[in-house]
Motif scaffolding. Sequence first.
Motif, PDB file in Angstrom:
ATOM      1  N   ILE A 275      -7.914  10.435   4.390  1.00 24.41           N
ATOM      2  CA  ILE A 275      -6.977  10.448   5.553  1.00 24.41           C
ATOM      3  C   ILE A 275      -5.634  11.958   5.109  1.00 24.41           C
ATOM      4  O   ILE A 275      -5.853  12.504   6.596  1.00 24.41           O
ATOM      5  CB  ILE A 275      -6.244   9.312   5.580  1.00 24.41           C
ATOM      6  CG1 ILE A 275      -6.759   8.077   6.709  1.00 24.41           C
ATOM      7  CG2 ILE A 275      -5.310   9.541   6.985  1.00 24.41           C
ATOM      8  CD1 ILE A 275      -7.729   8.129   7.585  1.00 24.41           C
ATOM      9  N   SER A 276      -5.631  12.359   4.396  1.00 25.95           N
ATOM     10  CA  SER A 276      -4.235  13.075   3.596  1.00 25.95           C
ATOM     11  C   SER A 276      -4.919  13.709   4.113  1.00 25.95           C
ATOM     12  O   SER A 276      -4.772  15.245   4.269  1.00 25.95           O
ATOM     13  CB  SER A 276      -3.483  12.961   2.598  1.00 25.95           C
ATOM     14  OG  SER A 276      -3.587  13.950   2.226  1.00 25.95           O
ATOM     15  N   LEU A 277      -6.488  14.236   3.583  1.00 27.63           N
ATOM     16  CA  LEU A 277      -7.380  15.571   3.625  1.00 27.63           C
ATOM     17  C   LEU A 277      -7.715  15.889   5.229  1.00 27.63           C
ATOM     18  O   LEU A 277      -7.456  17.184   5.455  1.00 27.63           O
ATOM     19  CB  LEU A 277      -8.698  15.806   2.095  1.00 27.63           C
ATOM     20  CG  LEU A 277      -8.368  16.078   1.122  1.00 27.63           C
ATOM     21  CD1 LEU A 277      -9.992  15.439   0.786  1.00 27.63           C
ATOM     22  CD2 LEU A 277      -7.702  16.985   0.843  1.00 27.63           C
TER      23      LEU A 277
ATOM     24  N   VAL B  53      -7.105   1.149   5.787  1.00 30.80           N
ATOM     25  CA  VAL B  53      -6.378   0.423   5.241  1.00 30.80           C
ATOM     26  C   VAL B  53      -6.857  -0.586   5.142  1.00 30.80           C
ATOM     27  O   VAL B  53      -7.499  -1.771   4.512  1.00 30.80           O
ATOM     28  CB  VAL B  53      -4.902   0.363   5.127  1.00 30.80           C
ATOM     29  CG1 VAL B  53      -4.057  -0.246   4.568  1.00 30.80           C
ATOM     30  CG2 VAL B  53      -4.605   2.238   4.883  1.00 30.80           C
ATOM     31  N   ALA B  54      -6.894  -1.341   7.128  1.00 30.60           N
ATOM     32  CA  ALA B  54      -7.020  -3.171   7.025  1.00 30.60           C
ATOM     33  C   ALA B  54      -8.794  -3.539   6.157  1.00 30.60           C
ATOM     34  O   ALA B  54      -9.086  -4.143   5.523  1.00 30.60           O
ATOM     35  CB  ALA B  54      -6.884  -3.559   8.627  1.00 30.60           C
ATOM     36  N   PRO B  55      -9.474  -1.999   6.469  1.00 30.50           N
ATOM     37  CA  PRO B  55     -11.219  -3.030   6.175  1.00 30.50           C
ATOM     38  C   PRO B  55     -11.220  -3.353   4.393  1.00 30.50           C
ATOM     39  O   PRO B  55     -12.411  -3.764   3.598  1.00 30.50           O
ATOM     40  CB  PRO B  55     -12.260  -1.512   6.586  1.00 30.50           C
ATOM     41  CG  PRO B  55     -11.162  -0.736   7.179  1.00 30.50           C
ATOM     42  CD  PRO B  55     -10.128  -0.834   7.089  1.00 30.50           C
ATOM     43  N   ILE B  56      -9.522  -2.244   3.480  1.00 26.77           N
ATOM     44  CA  ILE B  56      -9.869  -2.836   1.724  1.00 26.77           C
ATOM     45  C   ILE B  56      -9.402  -3.869   2.435  1.00 26.77           C
ATOM     46  O   ILE B  56     -10.073  -4.800   1.041  1.00 26.77           O
ATOM     47  CB  ILE B  56      -9.317  -1.228   1.623  1.00 26.77           C
ATOM     48  CG1 ILE B  56      -9.938  -0.180   1.900  1.00 26.77           C
ATOM     49  CG2 ILE B  56      -8.822  -1.969   0.204  1.00 26.77           C
ATOM     50  CD1 ILE B  56     -11.007   0.841   1.130  1.00 26.77           C
ATOM     51  N   LEU B  57      -8.504  -4.568   2.733  1.00 28.86           N
ATOM     52  CA  LEU B  57      -7.115  -5.353   2.604  1.00 28.86           C
ATOM     53  C   LEU B  57      -8.918  -6.263   2.881  1.00 28.86           C
ATOM     54  O   LEU B  57      -7.903  -7.672   2.254  1.00 28.86           O
ATOM     55  CB  LEU B  57      -6.323  -5.399   2.239  1.00 28.86           C
ATOM     56  CG  LEU B  57      -5.514  -4.306   2.393  1.00 28.86           C
ATOM     57  CD1 LEU B  57      -3.697  -4.470   3.028  1.00 28.86           C
ATOM     58  CD2 LEU B  57      -5.063  -4.218   0.919  1.00 28.86           C
TER      59      LEU B  57
ATOM     60  N   THR C 132      -8.352  -1.576  -4.574  1.00 27.95           N
ATOM     61  CA  THR C 132      -7.251  -0.519  -4.556  1.00 27.95           C
ATOM     62  C   THR C 132      -8.234   0.506  -4.506  1.00 27.95           C
ATOM     63  O   THR C 132      -7.579   1.740  -4.546  1.00 27.95           O
ATOM     64  CB  THR C 132      -6.293  -0.280  -6.087  1.00 27.95           C
ATOM     65  OG1 THR C 132      -7.575   0.307  -7.345  1.00 27.95           O
ATOM     66  CG2 THR C 132      -5.379  -0.913  -6.445  1.00 27.95           C
ATOM     67  N   GLY C 133      -8.997   0.435  -2.970  1.00 30.66           N
ATOM     68  CA  GLY C 133      -9.426   1.282  -2.753  1.00 30.66           C
ATOM     69  C   GLY C 133      -8.443   2.527  -2.236  1.00 30.66           C
ATOM     70  O   GLY C 133      -9.013   3.537  -1.112  1.00 30.66           O
ATOM     71  N   TRP C 134      -7.625   1.896  -1.071  1.00 29.64           N
ATOM     72  CA  TRP C 134      -6.608   2.831  -0.261  1.00 29.64           C
ATOM     73  C   TRP C 134      -6.661   3.821  -0.408  1.00 29.64           C
ATOM     74  O   TRP C 134      -6.037   4.465  -0.484  1.00 29.64           O
ATOM     75  CB  TRP C 134      -5.399   1.248   0.337  1.00 29.64           C
ATOM     76  CG  TRP C 134      -4.566   0.545  -0.547  1.00 29.64           C
ATOM     77  CD1 TRP C 134      -5.145  -0.373  -0.787  1.00 29.64           C
ATOM     78  CD2 TRP C 134      -3.433   1.178  -1.384  1.00 29.64           C
ATOM     79  NE1 TRP C 134      -3.911  -0.665  -2.281  1.00 29.64           N
ATOM     80  CE2 TRP C 134      -3.151  -0.263  -2.812  1.00 29.64           C
ATOM     81  CE3 TRP C 134      -3.085   2.847  -1.847  1.00 29.64           C
ATOM     82  CZ2 TRP C 134      -2.210   0.539  -3.207  1.00 29.64           C
ATOM     83  CZ3 TRP C 134      -2.459   2.884  -2.876  1.00 29.64           C
ATOM     84  CH2 TRP C 134      -1.802   1.479  -3.229  1.00 29.64           C
TER      85      TRP C 134
ATOM     86  N   VAL D 270       0.947  -1.154   0.067  1.00 31.44           N
ATOM     87  CA  VAL D 270      -0.270   0.034   0.134  1.00 31.44           C
ATOM     88  C   VAL D 270       0.753   1.715  -0.197  1.00 31.44           C
ATOM     89  O   VAL D 270       1.457   1.503   0.804  1.00 31.44           O
ATOM     90  CB  VAL D 270      -0.868   0.266   0.742  1.00 31.44           C
ATOM     91  CG1 VAL D 270      -1.386   1.054   1.432  1.00 31.44           C
ATOM     92  CG2 VAL D 270      -2.158  -0.889   0.814  1.00 31.44           C
ATOM     93  N   PHE D 271       0.920   1.666  -0.466  1.00 32.68           N
ATOM     94  CA  PHE D 271       1.458   2.910  -0.791  1.00 32.68           C
ATOM     95  C   PHE D 271       0.304   4.289  -0.094  1.00 32.68           C
ATOM     96  O   PHE D 271      -0.500   4.453  -0.131  1.00 32.68           O
ATOM     97  CB  PHE D 271       1.112   3.721  -1.980  1.00 32.68           C
ATOM     98  CG  PHE D 271       2.658   3.725  -3.154  1.00 32.68           C
ATOM     99  CD1 PHE D 271       3.734   3.372  -2.448  1.00 32.68           C
ATOM    100  CD2 PHE D 271       1.962   2.945  -3.846  1.00 32.68           C
ATOM    101  CE1 PHE D 271       4.676   3.278  -3.247  1.00 32.68           C
ATOM    102  CE2 PHE D 271       3.358   2.181  -4.930  1.00 32.68           C
ATOM    103  CZ  PHE D 271       4.402   2.417  -4.743  1.00 32.68           C
ATOM    104  N   ASN D 272       0.719   5.092   1.167  1.00 35.08           N
ATOM    105  CA  ASN D 272       0.252   5.682   1.945  1.00 35.08           C
ATOM    106  C   ASN D 272       0.231   7.230   1.259  1.00 35.08           C
ATOM    107  O   ASN D 272       0.949   7.643   1.469  1.00 35.08           O
ATOM    108  CB  ASN D 272       0.789   6.113   2.977  1.00 35.08           C
ATOM    109  CG  ASN D 272      -0.412   6.163   3.981  1.00 35.08           C
ATOM    110  OD1 ASN D 272      -1.406   6.750   3.781  1.00 35.08           O
ATOM    111  ND2 ASN D 272       0.254   6.969   5.928  1.00 35.08           N
ATOM    112  N   PHE D 273      -1.225   8.038   0.762  1.00 31.93           N
ATOM    113  CA  PHE D 273      -0.841   8.788  -0.112  1.00 31.93           C
ATOM    114  C   PHE D 273      -0.910   9.858   0.958  1.00 31.93           C
ATOM    115  O   PHE D 273      -1.076  11.520   0.911  1.00 31.93           O
ATOM    116  CB  PHE D 273      -1.498   9.127  -0.619  1.00 31.93           C
ATOM    117  CG  PHE D 273      -2.081   8.622  -2.247  1.00 31.93           C
ATOM    118  CD1 PHE D 273      -0.704   9.033  -3.152  1.00 31.93           C
ATOM    119  CD2 PHE D 273      -1.881   6.768  -1.966  1.00 31.93           C
ATOM    120  CE1 PHE D 273      -0.583   8.206  -4.388  1.00 31.93           C
ATOM    121  CE2 PHE D 273      -2.042   6.023  -3.415  1.00 31.93           C
ATOM    122  CZ  PHE D 273      -0.741   7.306  -4.388  1.00 31.93           C
TER     123      PHE D 273
END
Lengths: 409, 292
Positions: free
Chosen positions: B102-104, B82-86, B93-95, B32-35
């Motif tokens: 989260i960034s916003l 992330v965990a709920p998506i995975l 790729t919903g993360w 996962v890339f954490n944006f």
Amino acid sequence: MTRSDRRSVQSGDLDRRALLAGGATSAASFLIAGPGRTQTEPFRIGWVRPTTGRLVSSFAPLYVSGLVAVKEINAAGGILGRQIMTIEEDDEGSPSKEPAVVKKLQEAGVKMICGPTGSSQVLSSLATSTPAKILQGGIANGVENSDGEKYPYHYQCGFTTVQEARRFVEYLVKSLGKSKIGILQENTGFGEQGGQATLEIMKELGLQPTSHQVYPIAAPDLKAYVTNVKNSGAEAVIFWVGTLPAAGMALRAMGELNWAPPIVGHSYLLADSLFDLVPIDALRNVNAVYYRSFTYTDRDSPGERQREFARKIQEYPETKRLEAIVPQATLYDFIYLAKAAIEAEKSFDVDAIKRQLDQTTGHKGLMGTFSFTAKNHAGLALDDIVLAAVASGRDQRAHGSFRERAPGM
Amino acid sequence: MDPDILVRGLTAGSLYALVAVSFNILYRPTNVFNFAQGELVMLGAMLFAAGKSTVGLPWPLALLATLAAVGTLGLAEEFIAVAPILARSKTGTGWVITTLAISLIVSNLVGWIWGPDPILVKPPAPLSLDTFEFAGLRLNSYVIALAALTIALVALIERAYRTLQGKAVLAVAEDREAALLRGINPARLSRWSFFLGGAFAGLTGILAAPILYASTSMGPALLLKGFAAAAVGSIGNNRGALIAGYLIGITEAVGASLLSPGYQEAVVFLVVLTVLLMRPQGLFGLATTRTV
């Protein structure tokens, strides 16, 4: 009541209970007196500003001057007996949101808008507000917004980038005798307009910049740009820098290069927090554009009206350490100009207000003297725009909002 | 050529490398890339600046409190975004959207709490930003310490991957299902990675603050170049990230000096594009074949 009404903010102007009471009174007057009711309804002004997003806190102080005007006018009985009510809409500070925001206000029957902030945002909103014939006072310095033929309902009460550039160049050339001038500019719409205006005014005087450096707004280091300006032989620098971190980085880079040329720049340099970023000695040669009426000299002081305004804005916590930024957004003068026009015409009709505004000559506002024509909607006189010493923000006479006028202005 | 280019390149390169490594810490066990990583960097700087200047905490305490706070936020992000998506799909790729959200949220909250003003963060004594001349270079002690610490941190992380836990992370990165069969708990490693990745982002923010000032605008400034360093150095490869960070930092400084600073962004992205066109797996990655 529309959704916009429900979202209205009340900042000392007209609160919800007062509105309900007013509504009840209106209903009663309608039952008693019939259709004359509209004159007792509040006069609703759209208040376009970010309430979500990254820009909330940076833009909030810019609306305080308008809030002060609304509070004063309501306390004095309103405009033609109608209280002013602000209808707040969130634009997130994003140009792409402006058309929808303006459309929403239009559907809510709003005929006058304060905001948005930023040249791009204002231009974007004008695309919708102009055909809708909504009177608008945007918070921006871009000169394009003040074209009365293109945007007949928009009035700009602050200084434009062209006026700023003229002050910068004339001060450096005529007052300081510098002809080798470098430009440091951010790559935003504001920076582009300022840089372009500077080039044109220098050309009028037969000059060219020794170096014209344009940096990306997110640049993590400005030393390369500053080094280039220094190496070009510049004796003075014009800053088209609209953010404090960039201003701090540029001034720090100059310190590292042991270089302290005279610097002139945009009014954001007057923010008090710049003193936290660089030592005061680095600010001794720095002047920023400001309003003559908010500056002092050994023989001249701000007037009582300005001192009263400076006291009032301190009631708003969002202005803390940004007191010298608040007057930059001239919503105060815009609202009072609109009031004067409405009262002269005895009408809230937008075309009547515009007709009256276009004939304004020598209106004594808080920031300066305003004159508009149908063509020119940048009404502030050039003589009311001066340069102020940034370091004077630490003087006892500053009182937050005031600054010492640069010598020779 | 201006000899200061090297100093400027090393300074920026260290920061880009640190952001790239923080990406890698999260990426290895999760893919996962954490944006939100740029905003976590910014949050670290702001929390530290507030702890130092507003609360008056000493440097070490402010540092630990910041690392714990940003690490915990990273952990919370893993739980919420992330965990709920995975859990629904390992290849989902919903993360991308949820980490951007989260960034916003972080960006809005920080702007709301601290406002627009940048905060000055002084380096810890005896380090300083005062420049001195050495072999024709204008240096300061903080920049030297920053570069040394960056290299030391990468070495430390690489060493950590040689421990049992580190090997478990590599096993999960290699094949999540196979690692599960060997008794490794990928979900637990994922949570730890988000905590450590968050804390590392916070540390990056703290280290960047004396140079860039702590402000809400510092996240985006570092995110893009950090991501470019991670990609050029091969995603997941920390030594690659370190070298690519310096490569980008120095390219940027040389481009600014030889051409014009206005072209430095273009020069950097030209280099990144060229590297990735020639070696899509990055400079230090191995091309892999996959049977379908």
